[in-house]
Design an enzyme around this catalytic site. Structure first.
Site, short mmCIF file in Angstrom:
data_model
loop_
_atom_site.label_atom_id
_atom_site.label_comp_id
_atom_site.label_asym_id
_atom_site.label_seq_id
_atom_site.Cartn_x
_atom_site.Cartn_y
_atom_site.Cartn_z
N ARG A 232 0.83 -1.19 0.00
CA ARG A 232 0.00 0.00 0.00
C ARG A 232 0.87 1.24 0.00
O ARG A 232 1.87 1.31 0.72
CB ARG A 232 -0.90 0.04 1.25
N GLU A 261 -3.51 7.56 -5.60
CA GLU A 261 -3.57 6.86 -6.90
C GLU A 261 -4.70 7.42 -7.75
O GLU A 261 -5.80 7.62 -7.22
CB GLU A 261 -3.78 5.37 -6.67
N HIS A 280 -0.48 -0.16 -9.88
CA HIS A 280 -1.25 -1.03 -8.98
C HIS A 280 -1.68 -2.31 -9.71
O HIS A 280 -2.87 -2.62 -9.81
CB HIS A 280 -2.47 -0.28 -8.41
N1 LIG Z 1 -0.50 -4.38 -5.08
C1 LIG Z 1 -1.63 -5.06 -5.07
O1 LIG Z 1 -2.35 -5.09 -6.07
C2 LIG Z 1 -2.02 -5.84 -3.87
C3 LIG Z 1 -1.72 -5.38 -2.62
N2 LIG Z 1 -2.11 -6.10 -1.53
C4 LIG Z 1 -1.75 -5.56 -0.22
O2 LIG Z 1 -0.66 -6.32 0.29
C5 LIG Z 1 -0.67 -6.25 1.72
C6 LIG Z 1 -0.48 -7.63 2.33
O3 LIG Z 1 -1.54 -8.48 1.97
P1 LIG Z 1 -1.69 -9.93 2.65
O4 LIG Z 1 -0.36 -10.57 2.75
O5 LIG Z 1 -2.76 -10.62 1.92
O6 LIG Z 1 -2.21 -9.50 4.10
P2 LIG Z 1 -2.05 -10.31 5.49
O7 LIG Z 1 -3.06 -9.72 6.41
O8 LIG Z 1 -2.04 -11.77 5.24
O9 LIG Z 1 -0.59 -9.89 5.99
C7 LIG Z 1 -0.26 -8.61 6.51
C8 LIG Z 1 0.79 -8.83 7.60
O10 LIG Z 1 1.31 -7.57 8.01
C9 LIG Z 1 1.63 -7.69 9.40
N3 LIG Z 1 1.82 -6.38 10.03
C10 LIG Z 1 0.90 -5.53 10.52
N4 LIG Z 1 1.51 -4.45 11.05
C11 LIG Z 1 2.84 -4.63 10.87
C12 LIG Z 1 3.98 -3.86 11.20
N5 LIG Z 1 3.85 -2.69 11.82
N6 LIG Z 1 5.19 -4.34 10.85
C13 LIG Z 1 5.32 -5.52 10.23
N7 LIG Z 1 4.27 -6.31 9.90
C14 LIG Z 1 3.05 -5.85 10.22
C15 LIG Z 1 0.45 -8.47 9.96
O11 LIG Z 1 0.77 -9.07 11.20
C16 LIG Z 1 0.19 -9.49 8.86
O12 LIG Z 1 0.86 -10.72 9.13
C17 LIG Z 1 -1.99 -5.56 2.08
O13 LIG Z 1 -1.71 -4.20 2.30
C18 LIG Z 1 -2.84 -5.71 0.84
O14 LIG Z 1 -3.83 -4.73 0.73
C19 LIG Z 1 -2.72 -7.32 -1.62
C20 LIG Z 1 -3.05 -7.83 -2.85
C21 LIG Z 1 -2.77 -7.10 -4.08
O1 LIG Z 2 -6.31 -6.89 -3.21
C1 LIG Z 2 -5.72 -5.84 -2.96
O2 LIG Z 2 -5.49 -5.42 -1.80
C2 LIG Z 2 -5.26 -5.00 -4.07
O3 LIG Z 2 -4.61 -4.02 -3.82
C3 LIG Z 2 -5.66 -5.34 -5.45
O4 LIG Z 2 -6.32 -4.22 -5.97
P1 LIG Z 2 -7.16 -4.34 -7.34
O5 LIG Z 2 -8.24 -5.35 -7.11
O6 LIG Z 2 -6.20 -4.80 -8.39
O7 LIG Z 2 -7.70 -2.98 -7.60
#
Ligand SMILES: NC(=O)C1=CN([C@@H]2O[C@H](COP(=O)(O)OP(=O)(O)OC[C@H]3O[C@@H](n4cnc5c(N)ncnc54)[C@H](O)[C@@H]3O)[C@@H](O)[C@H]2O)C=CC1
Ligand SMILES: O=C(O)C(=O)COP(=O)(O)O
Length: 529
Positions: A232, A261, A280
């Site tokens: 993010r 964004e 993204h």
């Molecule tokens: N670029 C994109 O299109 C996408 C971005 N994302 C983003 O990726 C991120 C991670 O997603 P997931 O792995 O599915 O989530 P998740 O919830 O499985 O993992 C997030 C982890 O961050 C940890 N965390 C929270 N605060 C923290 C801190 N201060 N320091 C270190 N670790 C900390 C949590 O304990 C958790 O284990 C989210 O922000 C999600 O929105 C997810 C999918 C697509």
């Molecule tokens: O699943 C997430 O957290 C994402 O950031 C993916 O975003 P999108 O569905 O590609 O707009």
């Protein structure tokens, strides 16, 4: 007939089952502004979105028939969860479907960064055969720092090992045991900043992770680090990052996400040759888009048809029969959990809840959920709720243990939350509802106190010596921090003591640091409830 609106580009294959359902009519209208969406949302029972549509309070208010908002993806920061909960609109997401895709994008970014692929491509197609400017680095034998070892971070770590990288991992919920199982080295943020060659962030954006990598971290960072953000925008301070690149601290950065964004055309990343960017695209593969759309469609169908569902991020399903007795304690329970999580400074592996008093004869699970949510939400942010908190605790190897006793030390009910950490340290907070006085914290660790759990508080551990209250008060006064109330607790004269202050506004980190330099003062933590 249920009407479903799809307001972002979502895979047709994924939503096929919704389109095929005899009791559902699906309409697709993408690219709507807030006013346009608010004008039509009143007709629909369900709304399906990705990250573009901002589902605001205004949309929720206009969605008078809306039962569910389905997010085909993970992050729900584009959805006003509070507004949804207030109106009883269930928000669901699809947390697992895009994990691998986003992990692979992170890897693509890391390799593109190591080998200058976007920059070299641009030159080559521009007719310039430049083999000198793009000397890269290998990943093998390099140290990768992973901040956030949830679904995506863990998968990135797994793949990085196959590339011969050494992994330093930080996550507040990562215990030594789990790190060993994943064959990564448990590290602090500071270890990563000082030692990693590559760093990738995979946390949600929460008040705690916002700018977790900023000027102070860049100042002590290992020279030549390469940084990736496919989580993010805002976790890494964009302005401080550009400064660190220009000062030669950071060798390069790869960003898929931005604080705003889409970024403005004059965003400094876009003209910096050491920063590579994608719009993204982390979740944008055929497979992930199908997966998340299938998951979210199934859940939406369940909810519309009043069937059980699992991935709600906001809905509190509490049985009416126990509601009356438990509900008054939901708020203090959640605050006790949050207070305990904010005062514990180690990875937690057990949440122990003790109910003493007349609640001991009812099923307290709904209340336990609020307490567990309070503990987890400090690190997991808005994605944790009373529906998914037990599952989230379990998936992080955190045991939730409940004990009950009918005797309650003179209170009608006493709730005691003890967090046990991997090093066998314990943080205990107990609280109650006092007739006529409302919520009260009545014990912190071994110290009896009487504190209203609200707003900004500073928890100080110190030695019981004359002048402590004065020196703390003077220092806070000098920093324009107004004290609303103050409590001290001690077991014996001259021994260990705590001080808990309620202050009128958030306290800057440097004020807390100044407090810890006072003689006889051991620690100072800010707690926000
Ligand atoms: N670029 C994109 O299109 C996408 C971005 N994302 C983003 O990726 C991120 C991670 O997603 P997931 O792995 O599915 O989530 P998740 O919830 O499985 O993992 C997030 C982890 O961050 C940890 N965390 C929270 N605060 C923290 C801190 N201060 N320091 C270190 N670790 C900390 C949590 O304990 C958790 O284990 C989210 O922000 C999600 O929105 C997810 C999918 C697509
Ligand atoms: O699943 C997430 O957290 C994402 O950031 C993916 O975003 P999108 O569905 O590609 O707009």
């Amino acid at each position: 007939m249920f009407k479903v609106l799809v307001s972002d580009p979502i895979s047709d294959l994924g939503i096929q089952q919704l389109m095929d359902a005899a009791d559902v009519q699906v309409e697709k209208k993408t690219g709507l502004g807030e006013d346009e969406l608010a004008a039509i949302i009143g007709e629909y029972d369900a709304l399906l979105v990705r990250s573009q549509t901002r589902v605001t309070e205004k949309i929720m208010a206009a969605g008078t028939k809306l039962k569910v908002v389905g997010r085909a993806g993970v992050g729900v920061d584009n959805i006003d969860l509070e507004a949804a909960t207030k109106r009883g609109i269930i928000v669901i997401n699809a947390p697992d479907g895009n994990t691998i895709t986003t992990c692979e994008h992170t890897f693509a970014m890391m390799m593109a960064l190591a080998r200058h692929i976007p920059q070299a491509y641009a030159k080559t197609v521009g007719g310039v055969w430049d083999r000198k400017s793009f000397l890269g680095v290998e990943l093998r034998n390099k140290t990768l720092g992973v901040m956030g070892m949830g679904r995506i971070g863990s998968e990135v770590a797994k793949r990085a090992k196959a590339f011969g990288m050494n992994i330093l991992a930080f996550d507040p919920f990562l215990t030594q045991e789990r790190a060993e199982k994943m064959e990564v080295k448990l590290a602090s943020v500071d270890d990563i900043i000082r030692n990693a060659d590559f760093m990738t962030v995979h946390t949600p954006l929460t008040p705690e992770t916002r700018h977790m990598i900023s000027r102070p971290q860049f100042e002590v960072m290992k020279k030549g680090m390469r940084i990736i953000n496919c989580a993010r925008g805002g976790i890494i301070d964009e302005v401080a990052l550009v400064e660190a690149i220009n000062e030669g601290i950071v060798a390069g950065a790869a960003f898929d996400v931005f604080e705003i964004e889409p970024p403005q055309i004059d965003h400094p990343f876009l003209s910096n040759p050491k920063v590579i960017v994608t719009p993204h695209l982390g979740a944008s593969t055929v497979e992930a888009q199908e997966n998340v759309a299938i998951d979210v469609s199934e859940e939406v169908l369940h909810i519309l048809r009043n069937e059980p569902f699992k991935n709600a991020v906001n809905m509190p399903p509490v049985a009416a029969s126990v509601m009356n007795r438990l509900q008054p304690y939901f708020s203090i329970g959640e605050k006790l959990g949050s207070f305990a999580a904010q005062s514990a400074n180690q990875a937690v592996n057990e949440i122990h809840v003790d109910y003493a008093g007349d609640l001991s004869d009812v099923d307290t699970l709904p209340l336990t959920r609020y307490i567990v949510k309070g503990v987890l939400a400090h690190h997991l942010g808005s994605g944790v709720n009373i529906v998914n908190c037990m599952h989230l605790a379990k998936s992080r190897d955190i045991n939730v243990v409940v004990t009950k006793a009918s005797k309650s030390k003179g209170f009608t009910n006493l709730l005691t939350v003890t967090l046990k950490t991997q090093n066998n340290e314990e943080t205990l907070v107990a609280g109650t509802l006092l007739n006529g006085y409302g919520e009260r914290i009545v014990q912190i660790d071994k110290f009896p106190v009487d504190v209203a759990p609200e707003g900004h508080q500073i928890l100080i551990s110190h030695n019981d010596k004359p002048g402590m209250i004065g020196s703390v008060g003077t220092l806070l006064g000098q920093n324009d921090v107004n004290i609303a109330s103050m409590q001290v607790g001690r077991k014996i004269i001259g021994g260990e003591a705590i001080m808990i202050l309620t202050v009128d506004k958030a306290v800057q980190k440097d004020v807390l640091n100044q407090l810890t330099t006072l003689p006889e003062l051991n620690s100072a933590i800010e707690i926000t409830l």
